[in-house]
Scaffold this motif. Structure first.
Motif, PDB file in Angstrom:
ATOM      1  N   CYS A   1       0.831  -1.210   0.000  1.00 25.85           N
ATOM      2  CA  CYS A   1       0.000   0.000   0.000  1.00 25.85           C
ATOM      3  C   CYS A   1       0.866   1.260   0.000  1.00 25.85           C
TER       4      CYS A   1
ATOM      5  N   GLU B   1       2.032   1.761  -3.548  1.00 27.24           N
ATOM      6  CA  GLU B   1       0.904   2.217  -4.362  1.00 27.24           C
ATOM      7  C   GLU B   1       0.548   3.666  -4.042  1.00 27.24           C
ATOM      8  N   TYR B   2       0.580   4.039  -2.773  1.00 24.94           N
ATOM      9  CA  TYR B   2       0.265   5.416  -2.392  1.00 24.94           C
ATOM     10  C   TYR B   2       1.311   6.377  -2.945  1.00 24.94           C
TER      11      TYR B   2
ATOM     12  N   HIS C   1       3.069   6.054  -5.580  1.00 26.38           N
ATOM     13  CA  HIS C   1       2.993   6.123  -7.036  1.00 26.38           C
ATOM     14  C   HIS C   1       1.588   6.466  -7.528  1.00 26.38           C
ATOM     15  N   SER C   2       0.772   7.016  -6.642  1.00 26.62           N
ATOM     16  CA  SER C   2      -0.597   7.475  -6.959  1.00 26.62           C
ATOM     17  C   SER C   2      -1.457   6.381  -7.588  1.00 26.62           C
ATOM     18  N   LEU C   3      -1.280   5.142  -7.171  1.00 25.51           N
ATOM     19  CA  LEU C   3      -2.076   4.030  -7.691  1.00 25.51           C
ATOM     20  C   LEU C   3      -3.168   3.596  -6.720  1.00 25.51           C
ATOM     21  N   SER C   4      -3.197   4.210  -5.561  1.00 25.90           N
ATOM     22  CA  SER C   4      -4.158   3.804  -4.551  1.00 25.90           C
ATOM     23  C   SER C   4      -4.939   5.015  -4.074  1.00 25.90           C
TER      24      SER C   4
END
Length: 162
Positions: free
Chosen positions: A144, A147-148, A150-153
């Motif tokens: 997470c 992902e956070y 890399h702006s994926l979440s």
């Protein structure tokens, strides 16, 4: 019959009545941890693993009240990137009271502290407490966190429960 060198009780053993008394007596005669270093502020002898005596250790600066620039300058002898490691250790201290579970999925085996606003976005004049305080930190599992970053979440960076 002989007397124990530690307690004086009669024993069949030549010197001690038990192993614990042998260890206690021997350690008193020749301690392993010796005071080998001097405090950086005064000449008081301290254990080799410490830098300051009890009096001067408490007077050290509170890292929460330092600015990022002061933290960078504190160890100017070392490589400039070392301040990130110090900042991460301060982050762990400032957030030690928070539950160690991922705020997104509840995973509790391994979590990391994720900055909501990146460290690089702060000017050097900002206090460390603002950069790494609970208001700017999410507790996330490594997936997470990545992902956070890399702006994926779509993790809601709302104020965490304390």
């Amino acid at each position: 019959m002989n007397n124990c060198l530690h307690c004086g009780i009669a024993t069949a053993n030549p010197k001690y009545c038990s192993r614990s008394h042998a260890a206690i007596h021997t350690n008193q005669q020749a301690p392993k941890r010796q005071l080998t270093r001097k405090c950086q502020e005064c000449d008081t002898l301290i254990p080799g693993s410490r830098q300051f005596c009890a009096v001067h250790g408490k007077r050290k600066a509170d890292y929460r009240l330092l600015t990022v620039a002061q933290l960078k300058a504190k160890d100017a002898i070392k490589h400039p990137s070392y301040y990130r490691g110090y900042l991460n250790s301060i982050t762990r201290l400032l957030n030690a009271h928070r539950p160690r579970t991922c705020q997104a999925y509840g995973y509790d085996k391994h979590v990391e502290y994720c900055h909501i606003q990146p460290i690089s976005a702060f000017p050097d004049s900002v206090m460390v407490q603002e950069v790494s305080g609970p208001e700017n930190i999410l507790v996330l599992c490594p997936n997470c966190h990545w992902e956070y970053d890399h702006s994926l979440s779509a993790i809601n960076p709302a104020l965490p429960s304390q």
